[in-house]
Design a protein around this motif. Structure first.
Motif, PDB file in Angstrom:
ATOM      1  N   TYR A 111       2.296   1.648   9.170  1.00 53.72           N
ATOM      2  CA  TYR A 111       3.288   1.042  10.133  1.00 53.72           C
ATOM      3  C   TYR A 111       4.640   1.640  10.251  1.00 53.72           C
ATOM      4  O   TYR A 111       5.716   1.253  10.762  1.00 53.72           O
ATOM      5  CB  TYR A 111       3.449  -0.430   9.879  1.00 53.72           C
ATOM      6  N   ARG A 143       4.376   2.257  15.780  1.00 52.04           N
ATOM      7  CA  ARG A 143       3.040   1.637  16.468  1.00 52.04           C
ATOM      8  C   ARG A 143       2.065   2.674  17.140  1.00 52.04           C
ATOM      9  O   ARG A 143       1.291   2.129  17.917  1.00 52.04           O
ATOM     10  CB  ARG A 143       3.692   0.718  17.376  1.00 52.04           C
ATOM     11  N   ALA A 202      -7.313 -12.200  15.644  1.00 55.09           N
ATOM     12  CA  ALA A 202      -6.854 -11.111  14.880  1.00 55.09           C
ATOM     13  C   ALA A 202      -5.676 -11.403  14.107  1.00 55.09           C
ATOM     14  O   ALA A 202      -4.587 -11.936  14.549  1.00 55.09           O
ATOM     15  CB  ALA A 202      -6.526  -9.945  15.769  1.00 55.09           C
ATOM     16  N   PHE A 250      -6.174  -6.211  10.172  1.00 53.48           N
ATOM     17  CA  PHE A 250      -5.704  -5.004  10.427  1.00 53.48           C
ATOM     18  C   PHE A 250      -4.088  -4.915   9.656  1.00 53.48           C
ATOM     19  O   PHE A 250      -3.443  -5.340  10.077  1.00 53.48           O
ATOM     20  CB  PHE A 250      -5.440  -4.443  11.596  1.00 53.48           C
ATOM     21  N   ASN A 251      -4.168  -4.076   8.803  1.00 53.55           N
ATOM     22  CA  ASN A 251      -2.945  -3.606   7.919  1.00 53.55           C
ATOM     23  C   ASN A 251      -2.655  -2.220   8.455  1.00 53.55           C
ATOM     24  O   ASN A 251      -3.075  -1.369   7.575  1.00 53.55           O
ATOM     25  CB  ASN A 251      -2.947  -3.751   6.413  1.00 53.55           C
ATOM     26  N   PRO A 252      -1.901  -1.990   9.580  1.00 51.84           N
ATOM     27  CA  PRO A 252      -1.999  -0.638  10.122  1.00 51.84           C
ATOM     28  C   PRO A 252      -0.914   0.308   9.326  1.00 51.84           C
ATOM     29  O   PRO A 252      -0.188  -0.236   8.611  1.00 51.84           O
ATOM     30  CB  PRO A 252      -1.646  -0.736  11.575  1.00 51.84           C
ATOM     31  N   MET A 303      -1.521   1.212  15.828  1.00 51.13           N
ATOM     32  CA  MET A 303      -1.684  -0.231  16.182  1.00 51.13           C
ATOM     33  C   MET A 303      -1.577  -0.624  17.606  1.00 51.13           C
ATOM     34  O   MET A 303      -2.323  -1.369  18.158  1.00 51.13           O
ATOM     35  CB  MET A 303      -0.623  -1.202  15.465  1.00 51.13           C
ATOM     36  N   GLU A 305     -12.792  -5.615   9.118  1.00 52.91           N
ATOM     37  CA  GLU A 305     -11.126  -4.998   8.672  1.00 52.91           C
ATOM     38  C   GLU A 305     -10.995  -3.729   9.136  1.00 52.91           C
ATOM     39  O   GLU A 305     -11.830  -2.701   8.753  1.00 52.91           O
ATOM     40  CB  GLU A 305     -10.735  -5.106   7.254  1.00 52.91           C
ATOM     41  N   ILE A 346      -2.715  -9.266  12.137  1.00 53.90           N
ATOM     42  CA  ILE A 346      -2.291  -7.954  12.156  1.00 53.90           C
ATOM     43  C   ILE A 346      -0.574  -8.001  11.350  1.00 53.90           C
ATOM     44  O   ILE A 346       0.087  -8.919  11.329  1.00 53.90           O
ATOM     45  CB  ILE A 346      -1.920  -7.266  13.541  1.00 53.90           C
TER      46      ILE A 346
END
Length: 223
Positions: free
Chosen positions: A118, A152, A172, A114-116, A155, A48, A174
């Motif tokens: 955002y 973004r 993946a 991945f919890n970017p 990401m 992660e 996301i």
């Protein structure tokens, strides 16, 4: 898949570390729904990016005990909290203070989560916050959500590197929001050799959340 206990995390911790919210729990729900597939694939390595509190990777590590699970975060405070979450819940987890995936060999990750950051912000806002000398963690909480143009900025760096990140049969997961233009992301990734599928979504106040699962197009053709 069990939601980890978080009673050990204090309000002071959450001044510096992203607190689990609707986006975190949607990602957990999506991973739980995919758990039969994940178990049948028998992934060797799961990673992660940006573990924060450790709630997601700890749940995955408990559900996939034979998988080597890694939690990476640029924020050292988040690494400490993630380690405590894993210990509290009896999860076997490797925690690394690292920026994105710079320390991994190519094509070794079977499951990427991945919890970017955002949230749509000006690009320059991401690096504009300076921490006071007596508080080296102050800017990290902002970096956990500030996403730059279209949300973004971070990401897209992962998307561009996906081919060298994932193993041949890797997947993946996301999390994105509507403002990140998920359909455009999926179309762009198709040109890079990846099939993207929205496997979960949820509308909450002010946000429309999506979880996209990416796999190599060659892999989906073999199914």
């Amino acid at each position: 898949m069990e939601t980890p206990y978080l009673t050990h995390i204090t309000s002071d911790d959450f001044k510096y570390v992203y607190e689990p919210a609707e986006d975190s729990f949607l990602l957990l729900d999506a991973l739980e729904a995919d758990l039969p597939k994940l178990r049948s694939d028998r992934p060797a390595i799961c990673t992660e990016i940006g573990s924060g509190s450790g709630v997601i990777i700890t749940a995955v590590a408990k559900a996939l005990p034979e998988t080597a699970c890694f939690a990476i975060d640029l924020n050292p405070r988040a690494c400490d909290v993630t380690e405590r979450t894993a210990t509290k819940n009896g999860a076997n987890l490797n925690v690394v203070n690292m920026n994105l995936l710079n320390g991994f060999r190519s094509n070794v990750i079977d499951v990427l989560i991945f919890n970017p950051p955002y949230v749509v912000t000006p690009d320059e806002e991401i690096d504009s916050y300076k921490s006071p000398k007596d508080n080296p963690f102050n800017d990290n909480i902002i970096k956990s959500w500030a996403g730059g143009t279209d949300g973004r900025f971070i990401m897209d760096r992962v998307f561009d590197a996906m081919d060298s990140i994932l193993s041949a049969n890797g997947a993946a997961y996301i999390l994105v929001i509507e403002e990140n233009k998920p359909k455009e992301i999926i179309a762009n990734m198709k040109t890079k050799g990846f099939c993207g599928s929205i496997i979960a979504e949820r509308r909450i106040r002010g946000e429309h959340l999506y979880v996209i699962r990416f796999q190599r197009i060659s892999q989906t053709l073999d199914l």
